[in-house]
Each structure stands twice: as structure tokens, then as C-alpha cells.
Design a protein around this motif. Structure first.
Motif, PDB file in Angstrom:
ATOM      1  N   ASP A   1      16.778  14.579   2.339  1.00  0.00           N
ATOM      2  CA  ASP A   1      15.460  14.359   1.756  1.00  0.00           C
ATOM      3  C   ASP A   1      14.405  14.412   2.861  1.00  0.00           C
ATOM      4  O   ASP A   1      14.513  13.736   3.878  1.00  0.00           O
ATOM      5  N   CYS A   2      13.364  15.219   2.650  1.00  0.00           N
ATOM      6  CA  CYS A   2      12.344  15.397   3.686  1.00  0.00           C
ATOM      7  C   CYS A   2      11.348  14.241   3.756  1.00  0.00           C
ATOM      8  O   CYS A   2      10.647  14.098   4.762  1.00  0.00           O
ATOM      9  N   ALA A   3      11.237  13.447   2.701  1.00  0.00           N
ATOM     10  CA  ALA A   3      10.265  12.339   2.664  1.00  0.00           C
ATOM     11  C   ALA A   3       8.865  12.844   2.990  1.00  0.00           C
ATOM     12  O   ALA A   3       8.150  12.270   3.803  1.00  0.00           O
ATOM     13  N   GLY A   4       8.476  13.934   2.360  1.00  0.00           N
ATOM     14  CA  GLY A   4       7.133  14.485   2.542  1.00  0.00           C
ATOM     15  C   GLY A   4       7.098  15.775   3.338  1.00  0.00           C
ATOM     16  O   GLY A   4       6.552  16.772   2.896  1.00  0.00           O
ATOM     17  N   SER A   5       7.698  15.781   4.526  1.00  0.00           N
ATOM     18  CA  SER A   5       7.683  17.003   5.338  1.00  0.00           C
ATOM     19  C   SER A   5       8.905  17.018   6.252  1.00  0.00           C
ATOM     20  O   SER A   5       9.415  15.980   6.645  1.00  0.00           O
ATOM     21  N   CYS A   6       9.346  18.235   6.564  1.00  0.00           N
ATOM     22  CA  CYS A   6      10.493  18.419   7.453  1.00  0.00           C
ATOM     23  C   CYS A   6      10.195  19.511   8.467  1.00  0.00           C
ATOM     24  O   CYS A   6       9.502  20.485   8.164  1.00  0.00           O
ATOM     25  N   ASP A   7      10.741  19.352   9.657  1.00  0.00           N
ATOM     26  CA  ASP A   7      10.714  20.393  10.667  1.00  0.00           C
ATOM     27  C   ASP A   7      12.099  20.422  11.294  1.00  0.00           C
ATOM     28  O   ASP A   7      12.496  19.483  11.987  1.00  0.00           O
TER      29      ASP A   7
END
Length: 199
Positions: free
Chosen positions: A58-64
Motif C-alpha cells: 500500500d502506497c499510503a498516498g504516494s510511492c517511489d
């Protein structure tokens, strides 16, 4: 710095294991090719690779996703088609939830390999990874933070090419399941390229 020293020590240990495997390997073992003491599918070996990992969480808003992963390993082929590997994995740090998520581990796998001609071979591996993870995140991200460790399944596929007497280039794809803080579990995959040396 402590983590870097630990990785260096483990890598040195793996190479020492490779040397021991080489000393115990039968020098006359080959694939039935007369006049050759070496064949791509026989004996002990050691290798290293660099790649690009991807965290399936789960990215919880944003992922990099991380830009780099590393894999150092030793192994031995018991027959031309069946062997085993021991490897050390570092799968980088993914930026996630305003912090970073990190995974690393030690992998134990059985390996199946088949020659396809012209020095090329295909292989698959299945096994287990003892992994250690760390999650840091911003307050209010909804992500559990902290450290976790445990066993998880692992598998992969690859292609190798023997371009010299003792050297092979390796293209490898792997997936490993890790435990994360808060009871979360997820897969981390990596596609990598590297070199393998056969003793």
C-alpha cells in the motif's frame, strides 16, 4: 554503518562458502563433454548482481520505488539439472507514506537448470527467505512503523550465458515475501543482471 559492516561480513562469508564448495566439488564432474573439465551446468559457483526492485505494498498516498537492489550468492549443482543456492539480498529503500520502507534477507533455494544451446541456459528457483524489514512513515500516514522479521516463500526465473570458460552473464527475476510492521506482509520483486563465476 553497522548495516554496511554486517552486509560486508555476510558477503565475505558467502564467498568463503563458495571456496569450500569448490574444494569439495569433484573436479572430474562434467556434463559428459569429452575434453572439458568445465560445463555451464556443473559444479560450484559464486555470483553477484545489481537490479531494480519493486515493493508491492500500500502506497499510503504516494510511492517511489528504489533504484537499486543487490544480490550476492554461492551455489552448487548436484547434477547437471539440480542444485542449491544460498544468497544475501538487499532490496533498497522505497519512499512510502512520507518515510521509507526497507527489506533485506538471506535466501535458501533449490535450483533447476536446463541447457538450451550455444552456451545459454534457463533456470528456475524455489525456496524461502528469512527477511528483515524496517518501516518509517510520517505521522498520520496510516502506516504502522517499526521493524519485523520472519520467513517467507521465494521463487524466480532466469537466463544465463557462458561467454568464457568460467564466467557467465545472468539475467534474473525474483519475488520474495516479507513481513512488515503491524502484521502487514507483501511481495518484493527484483529484476537484475550480473556475473557468475564457476570454480
Amino acid at each position: 554503518m553497522n548495516s554496511l559492516r554486517m552486509h560486508a561480513a555476510l558477503a565475505a562469508g558467502l564467498l568463503a562458502c563458495g571456496t569450500a564448495l569448490a574444494q569439495s566439488a569433484n573436479p572430474n564432474y562434467d556434463l559428459g563433454r569429452s575434453g572439458s573439465a568445465w560445463a555451464p551446468g556443473a559444479g560450484a559457483y559464486a555470483g553477484a548482481s545489481l537490479g531494480r526492485p519493486s515493493y508491492r505494498l500500500d502506497c499510503a498516498g504516494s510511492c517511489d520505488q528504489p533504484s537499486l537492489s543487490g544480490h550476492v550468492y554461492v551455489g552448487s549443482m548436484f547434477t547437471p539439472n539440480l542444485g542449491a543456492e544460498l544468497g544475501l539480498l538487499y532490496l533498497g529503500e522505497a519512499e512510502r507514506g512520507g518515510g521509507d520502507t526497507r527489506a533485506e534477507g538471506v535466501n535458501f533455494s533449490l535450483l533447476g537448470r536446463a541447457d538450451i544451446g550455444a552456451g545459454f541456459g534457463v533456470f528456475g528457483r524455489v525456496g524461502a527467505t528469512w527477511g528483515r524489514t524496517r518501516v518509517d512513515a510520517a505521522p498520520g500516514s496510516g502506516l504502522a512503523t517499526g521493524r519485523a522479521s520472519g520467513w517467507g516463500p521465494a521463487y524466480g526465473l532466469g537466463v544465463d550465458w557462458a561467454f568464457a570458460r568460467n564466467w557467465s552473464a545472468v539475467l534474473d527475476w525474483q519475488r520474495h515475501r516479507f513481513d512488515f510492521a503491524g502484521g502487514e506482509d507483501g511481495w518484493v520483486r527484483a529484476t537484475s543482471i550480473g556475473l557468475k563465476y564457476r570454480f
